[in-house]
Design a protein around this motif. Structure first.
Motif, PDB file in Angstrom:
ATOM      1  N   GLY A 180       0.844  -1.180   0.000  1.00 37.16           N
ATOM      2  CA  GLY A 180       0.000   0.000   0.000  1.00 37.16           C
ATOM      3  C   GLY A 180       0.882   1.233   0.000  1.00 37.16           C
ATOM      4  N   LEU A 181       0.909   1.958  -1.118  1.00 46.43           N
ATOM      5  CA  LEU A 181       1.707   3.165  -1.267  1.00 46.43           C
ATOM      6  C   LEU A 181       0.787   4.389  -1.217  1.00 46.43           C
ATOM      7  N   ARG A 182       1.347   5.567  -1.344  1.00 47.28           N
ATOM      8  CA  ARG A 182       0.497   6.759  -1.374  1.00 47.28           C
ATOM      9  C   ARG A 182      -0.452   6.705  -2.572  1.00 47.28           C
ATOM     10  N   SER A 183       0.070   6.287  -3.717  1.00 45.98           N
ATOM     11  CA  SER A 183      -0.723   6.342  -4.949  1.00 45.98           C
ATOM     12  C   SER A 183      -1.728   5.210  -5.080  1.00 45.98           C
ATOM     13  N   PHE A 185       5.900  -2.883 -10.017  1.00 46.09           N
ATOM     14  CA  PHE A 185       5.805  -3.231 -11.432  1.00 46.09           C
ATOM     15  C   PHE A 185       4.370  -3.377 -11.934  1.00 46.09           C
ATOM     16  N   ARG A 186       3.403  -3.395 -11.035  1.00 46.33           N
ATOM     17  CA  ARG A 186       2.017  -3.502 -11.487  1.00 46.33           C
ATOM     18  C   ARG A 186       1.108  -2.822 -10.478  1.00 46.33           C
ATOM     19  N   LYS A 187       0.383  -1.811 -10.941  1.00 44.52           N
ATOM     20  CA  LYS A 187      -0.560  -1.125 -10.064  1.00 44.52           C
ATOM     21  C   LYS A 187      -1.881  -1.880 -10.080  1.00 44.52           C
ATOM     22  N   LEU A 188      -2.333  -2.266  -8.894  1.00 45.06           N
ATOM     23  CA  LEU A 188      -3.571  -3.021  -8.763  1.00 45.06           C
ATOM     24  C   LEU A 188      -4.786  -2.121  -8.582  1.00 45.06           C
ATOM     25  N   ALA A 189      -4.609  -1.018  -7.876  1.00 42.96           N
ATOM     26  CA  ALA A 189      -5.734  -0.110  -7.613  1.00 42.96           C
ATOM     27  C   ALA A 189      -5.209   1.256  -7.212  1.00 42.96           C
ATOM     28  N   ASP A 190      -5.898   2.310  -7.646  1.00 38.77           N
ATOM     29  CA  ASP A 190      -5.574   3.671  -7.226  1.00 38.77           C
ATOM     30  C   ASP A 190      -6.038   3.908  -5.799  1.00 38.77           C
ATOM     31  N   ASN A 191      -5.327   4.768  -5.103  1.00 36.74           N
ATOM     32  CA  ASN A 191      -5.857   5.331  -3.871  1.00 36.74           C
ATOM     33  C   ASN A 191      -6.980   6.286  -4.278  1.00 36.74           C
ATOM     34  N   PRO A 192      -8.233   5.974  -3.925  1.00 40.36           N
ATOM     35  CA  PRO A 192      -9.353   6.782  -4.425  1.00 40.36           C
ATOM     36  C   PRO A 192      -9.553   8.098  -3.691  1.00 40.36           C
ATOM     37  N   GLU A 193      -8.747   8.370  -2.690  1.00 43.71           N
ATOM     38  CA  GLU A 193      -8.904   9.583  -1.894  1.00 43.71           C
ATOM     39  C   GLU A 193      -8.006  10.705  -2.429  1.00 43.71           C
ATOM     40  N   ASP A 194      -8.072  11.862  -1.813  1.00 48.59           N
ATOM     41  CA  ASP A 194      -7.220  12.991  -2.173  1.00 48.59           C
ATOM     42  C   ASP A 194      -5.792  12.672  -1.755  1.00 48.59           C
ATOM     43  N   GLN A 195      -4.946  12.352  -2.710  1.00 51.88           N
ATOM     44  CA  GLN A 195      -3.601  11.886  -2.396  1.00 51.88           C
ATOM     45  C   GLN A 195      -2.690  12.982  -1.865  1.00 51.88           C
ATOM     46  N   GLU A 196      -3.168  14.222  -1.896  1.00 46.95           N
ATOM     47  CA  GLU A 196      -2.403  15.291  -1.263  1.00 46.95           C
ATOM     48  C   GLU A 196      -2.406  15.130   0.258  1.00 46.95           C
ATOM     49  N   ILE A 197      -3.469  14.528   0.780  1.00 45.19           N
ATOM     50  CA  ILE A 197      -3.574  14.374   2.236  1.00 45.19           C
ATOM     51  C   ILE A 197      -3.916  12.932   2.621  1.00 45.19           C
TER      52      ILE A 197
END
Length: 294
Positions: A71-74, A86-98
Motif C-alpha cells: 500500500g503506497l500513497r498512490s 511493477f504492477r498497479k492493482l488499484a488507485d488510492n481513491p482519496e485525495d492523495q495530497e492528504i
C-alpha cells in the motif's frame, strides 16, 4: 518468559511499521514509511538490507511467487523482491495530497485488507479497503487513521483501529466473501494523563489481540472478550506495530518511530526508531500470502 521488549537492531527508522515474518526466508521485513523503504532484517546475522521506493510505503504483504503487495500513497501495487513496483492493482481513491495507504495485511483467503490515513487529522476521509480480483471495495469509512488490521485464528473476526479516535473495533468477517459487518467497540484508550493509542496489532494462537500503543510506550494483550490480560514496556515512547516471527513464531517483533518527536523525547529515548523483540509463551499466526486472483 515475557517481561518486556529489548532492542534487536538500531534501525533508526523515521516511521517504522508493518513488521512481517517470512517463514520461507526466516527473515523479518518491515517498512519505514517516511523514508520510502522496505527493510529486510536477518535475526541470525543482524544483517539489514534496504529496498528503496519512490513513494511512501505504508504496509506490505508477502505475495505468492515472491515479492510483495504494498500500500503506497498512490495506491496498491505489486512490488518485486528488489523493491521495484511493477504492477498497479488499484488507485488510492482519496485525495492523495492528504491521503496515503497506512496499515494493512493479507486476509485468510489471500486478499489484501488495507486502510488509509487522513493527514489533515480532521476531515475523516480515511477508509479501510479490501482488494481482490474484483478490484477495490470499501469496508469502513469516515476514519482518521486506519490501523491495527488483524484476524482471529479462524478468520471470522476482523480487528481494526482508528488510532486518532483511540478506539479498537471488531467486525464479523466472512473469509469466503471478504465482507465485514456488525462493527463493535472492542476497547477504548487514552485519558488526560495517558495519550497511548492503538497502532498496529497482531493475534496469537489463543485468539488474543496484541496492540502497540503509540505515545504509550508499551504493548498490551487482550483476550477475545476485550479484557486486558497484560502489558509489556517498550523502551521508546512510540512503538508502532507488533508481529510474530521466529522459527517457532514465539518472537514478538515491534517497530517504532522517531519522526516528529521532540528533542526532549529523543534525548530520553535515543533508540526511538529501533526494532525491538520479546519472546512469548504463546505462538503467533503466520501471515497468508497475497494472491491477486483471490
Amino acid at each position: 518468559m515475557q517481561t518486556g521488549f529489548n532492542l534487536v537492531f538500531d534501525a533508526k527508522t523515521a516511521l517504522g511499521e508493518c513488521p512481517l515474518w517470512s517463514a520461507a526466508e526466516q527473515v523479518l521485513y518491515f517498512v519505514d514509511i517516511k523514508r520510502c523503504s522496505i527493510h529486510r532484517f536477518d535475526p541470525a546475522t543482524s544483517d539489514l538490507k534496504t529496498l528503496e521506493l519512490s513513494e511512501e510505503v505504508g504496509c506490505i504483504g508477502l505475495a505468492e511467487g515472491g515479492g510483495f503487495v504494498a500500500g503506497l500513497r498512490s495506491g496498491i501495487w505489486l512490488v518485486d523482491a528488489d523493491g521495484r513496483p511493477f504492477r498497479k492493482l488499484a488507485d488510492n481513491p482519496e485525495d492523495q495530497e492528504i491521503s496515503r495507504f497506512n496499515d494493512g495485511m493479507v486476509d485468510p483467503m489471500g486478499r489484501f485488507i488495507a486502510g488509509t490515513v487522513d493527514e489533515s487529522r480532521e476531515k475523516g476521509i480515511a477508509a479501510l479497503y479490501r482488494y481482490d480480483r474484483n478490484g477495490l471495495a470499501k469496508l469502513a469509512g469516515g476514519l482518521l487513521t486506519s490501523n491495527g488490521v488483524a484476524f482471529s485464528p479462524d478468520g471470522s473476526r476482523l480487528y481494526h483501529a482508528d488510532t486518532l479516535r483511540y478506539t479498537l473495533y471488531t467486525y464479523d468477517y466472512a473469509p469466503k466473501t471478504g465482507t465485514a459487518s456488525n462493527r463493535q467497540v472492542f476497547a477504548r484508550f487514552g485519558s488526560d494523563t495517558d495519550k497511548g493509542r492503538p497502532d498496529g496489532g497482531a493475534v496469537d494462537l489463543e485468539g488474543c489481540y496484541w496492540t502497540a500503543l503509540f505515545e504509550g510506550g508499551r504493548v498490551q494483550r487482550y483476550n477475545p472478550n476485550g479484557a486486558l490480560l497484560a502489558e509489556y514496556p517498550v523502551p521508546v515512547k512510540c512503538p508502532t506495530m507488533v508481529s510474530f516471527g521466529g522459527a517457532d513464531m514465539r518472537t514478538l517483533f515491534c517497530t517504532s518511530a522517531s519522526v516528529g518527536r521532540s528533542d526532549a523525547e529523543l534525548e530520553a529515548f535515543p533508540l526511538s526508531g529501533g526494532l525491538y523483540a520479546m519472546r512469548t509463551d504463546v505462538a503467533g499466526l503466520q501471515k497468508p500470502l497475497f494472491n491477486p486472483e483471490a
